[in-house]
Design a protein around this motif. Sequence first.
Motif, PDB file in Angstrom:
ATOM      1  N   UNK A  86       8.815  41.350 -11.182  1.00 28.04           N
ATOM      2  CA  UNK A  86       8.835  39.892 -11.322  1.00 28.04           C
ATOM      3  C   UNK A  86       9.306  39.513 -12.721  1.00 28.04           C
ATOM      4  N   UNK A  87      10.136  38.479 -12.845  1.00 26.53           N
ATOM      5  CA  UNK A  87      10.629  38.074 -14.163  1.00 26.53           C
ATOM      6  C   UNK A  87       9.496  37.666 -15.092  1.00 26.53           C
ATOM      7  N   UNK A  88       9.623  38.050 -16.351  1.00 30.20           N
ATOM      8  CA  UNK A  88       8.661  37.668 -17.381  1.00 30.20           C
ATOM      9  C   UNK A  88       8.985  36.257 -17.853  1.00 30.20           C
ATOM     10  N   UNK A  89       7.994  35.372 -17.767  1.00 30.90           N
ATOM     11  CA  UNK A  89       8.150  34.005 -18.258  1.00 30.90           C
ATOM     12  C   UNK A  89       6.953  33.682 -19.143  1.00 30.90           C
ATOM     13  N   UNK A  90       7.104  33.855 -20.431  1.00 32.83           N
ATOM     14  CA  UNK A  90       6.033  33.534 -21.354  1.00 32.83           C
ATOM     15  C   UNK A  90       5.018  34.654 -21.494  1.00 32.83           C
ATOM     16  N   UNK A  91       4.134  34.546 -22.496  1.00 31.42           N
ATOM     17  CA  UNK A  91       3.101  35.557 -22.722  1.00 31.42           C
ATOM     18  C   UNK A  91       2.095  35.603 -21.580  1.00 31.42           C
ATOM     19  N   UNK A  92       1.386  36.715 -21.478  1.00 33.19           N
ATOM     20  CA  UNK A  92       0.345  36.855 -20.473  1.00 33.19           C
ATOM     21  C   UNK A  92      -0.562  38.018 -20.794  1.00 33.19           C
ATOM     22  N   UNK A  93      -1.759  38.068 -20.226  1.00 33.57           N
ATOM     23  CA  UNK A  93      -2.704  39.147 -20.511  1.00 33.57           C
ATOM     24  C   UNK A  93      -2.258  40.496 -19.967  1.00 33.57           C
ATOM     25  N   UNK A  94      -1.182  40.513 -19.162  1.00 28.92           N
ATOM     26  CA  UNK A  94      -0.656  41.786 -18.674  1.00 28.92           C
ATOM     27  C   UNK A  94       0.185  42.502 -19.715  1.00 28.92           C
ATOM     28  N   UNK A  95       0.470  41.823 -20.840  1.00 29.54           N
ATOM     29  CA  UNK A  95       1.211  42.403 -21.967  1.00 29.54           C
ATOM     30  C   UNK A  95       0.503  41.992 -23.255  1.00 29.54           C
ATOM     31  N   UNK A  96      -0.124  42.949 -23.908  1.00 33.90           N
ATOM     32  CA  UNK A  96      -0.902  42.662 -25.122  1.00 33.90           C
ATOM     33  C   UNK A  96      -0.261  43.381 -26.295  1.00 33.90           C
ATOM     34  N   UNK A  97      -0.127  42.668 -27.425  1.00 37.06           N
ATOM     35  CA  UNK A  97       0.567  43.196 -28.594  1.00 37.06           C
ATOM     36  C   UNK A  97      -0.425  43.601 -29.682  1.00 37.06           C
ATOM     37  N   UNK A  98      -0.192  44.773 -30.270  1.00 35.89           N
ATOM     38  CA  UNK A  98      -0.871  45.195 -31.484  1.00 35.89           C
ATOM     39  C   UNK A  98       0.168  45.191 -32.598  1.00 35.89           C
ATOM     40  N   UNK A  99      -0.032  44.345 -33.598  1.00 36.95           N
ATOM     41  CA  UNK A  99       0.907  44.223 -34.708  1.00 36.95           C
ATOM     42  C   UNK A  99       0.499  45.147 -35.850  1.00 36.95           C
ATOM     43  N   UNK A 100       1.364  45.265 -36.858  1.00 40.04           N
ATOM     44  CA  UNK A 100       1.035  46.109 -38.007  1.00 40.04           C
ATOM     45  C   UNK A 100       0.136  45.406 -39.001  1.00 40.04           C
ATOM     46  N   UNK A 101       0.111  44.051 -38.977  1.00 43.34           N
ATOM     47  CA  UNK A 101      -0.708  43.324 -39.925  1.00 43.34           C
ATOM     48  C   UNK A 101      -2.182  43.445 -39.568  1.00 43.34           C
ATOM     49  N   UNK A 102      -3.020  43.552 -40.588  1.00 42.26           N
ATOM     50  CA  UNK A 102      -4.448  43.688 -40.361  1.00 42.26           C
ATOM     51  C   UNK A 102      -5.163  42.336 -40.263  1.00 42.26           C
ATOM     52  N   UNK A 103      -4.439  41.229 -40.521  1.00 45.32           N
ATOM     53  CA  UNK A 103      -5.092  39.917 -40.549  1.00 45.32           C
ATOM     54  C   UNK A 103      -5.184  39.271 -39.173  1.00 45.32           C
ATOM     55  N   UNK A 104      -4.926  40.062 -38.116  1.00 48.04           N
ATOM     56  CA  UNK A 104      -5.025  39.523 -36.772  1.00 48.04           C
ATOM     57  C   UNK A 104      -6.470  39.431 -36.285  1.00 48.04           C
ATOM     58  N   UNK A 105      -7.399  40.042 -37.009  1.00 45.80           N
ATOM     59  CA  UNK A 105      -8.804  40.037 -36.608  1.00 45.80           C
ATOM     60  C   UNK A 105      -9.530  38.890 -37.293  1.00 45.80           C
ATOM     61  N   UNK A 106     -10.119  37.955 -36.541  1.00 44.87           N
ATOM     62  CA  UNK A 106     -10.900  36.893 -37.176  1.00 44.87           C
ATOM     63  C   UNK A 106     -11.990  37.486 -38.071  1.00 44.87           C
TER      64      UNK A 106
END
Length: 276
Positions: A86-106
Amino acid sequence: MTAPSRHVGGTNGFPLSAPLLSVENVTLEYQVPGRVVRATQNVSFDVWEADRFILLGASGCGKSTLLKAVGGFIAPREGRILLDGHPVHGPGPDRVVVFQEFDQLPPWKTVRENVAFPARVSGHLGRKEAAERAEHFIEKVGLTRFADAYPNTLSGGMKQRVAIARALAMEPRVLLMDEPFAALDALTRRKMQEELLALWEEVRFTLLFVTHSIEEALVVGNRIALLSPHPGRMRAEINSHEWDLTSGGSPAFQAAANRIHGLLFEEAGADGASHE
């Protein structure tokens, strides 16, 4: 856990199956002041379930932009991206990103709260199930003793373990990692690579991983897409399991690294893409 049946080139005893993720002739562009930059040109690749698929290339090859497109944050100028057909249209919980920055954690949330929060607020899980899953993945990444700690008390490697646990608690179809260990020192980076592989052996998640490090690509991946820069095009796709890479210092490992370096840089003027 036994790995799911999947295609790995059709020659290694695995039955053929439909890819989980397909990137089909994707051209990506983004706007900067005064002009439009073409990040990728007609990039295509398939990712099967339980693959550890690496996007490898120098700065400017569009690998992080491709990851954002798979995540649904950028729409292709041309081509399409399919997940489960199925075509990807926008973000969704089926694709989760881990970035290199450590400031993503509240910073006001504990490790336990950080891991449980996304799954709960997305409506993906109820409070009790989110808490149980958080405990499970906190244990998997070796942070049970630090479950009540706050991010400012953790090392960089520990923060990335929290980010990985948080992502896996969402049970995404594809885990997206954008140079997640680039900001770590060399020893911690290698330890995190080994821990990621150990976690994969147990959970068998599907991984799309961006790096500019040839060594990291060979350590982490089972398939590697080599991208040439400006704009990014497929230079080659390599099945890294074809080499006996038992040690980062072995002759086989160095030969593989040299071959990839040649494909990326020494043959950078060649047209088209090759496959190994």
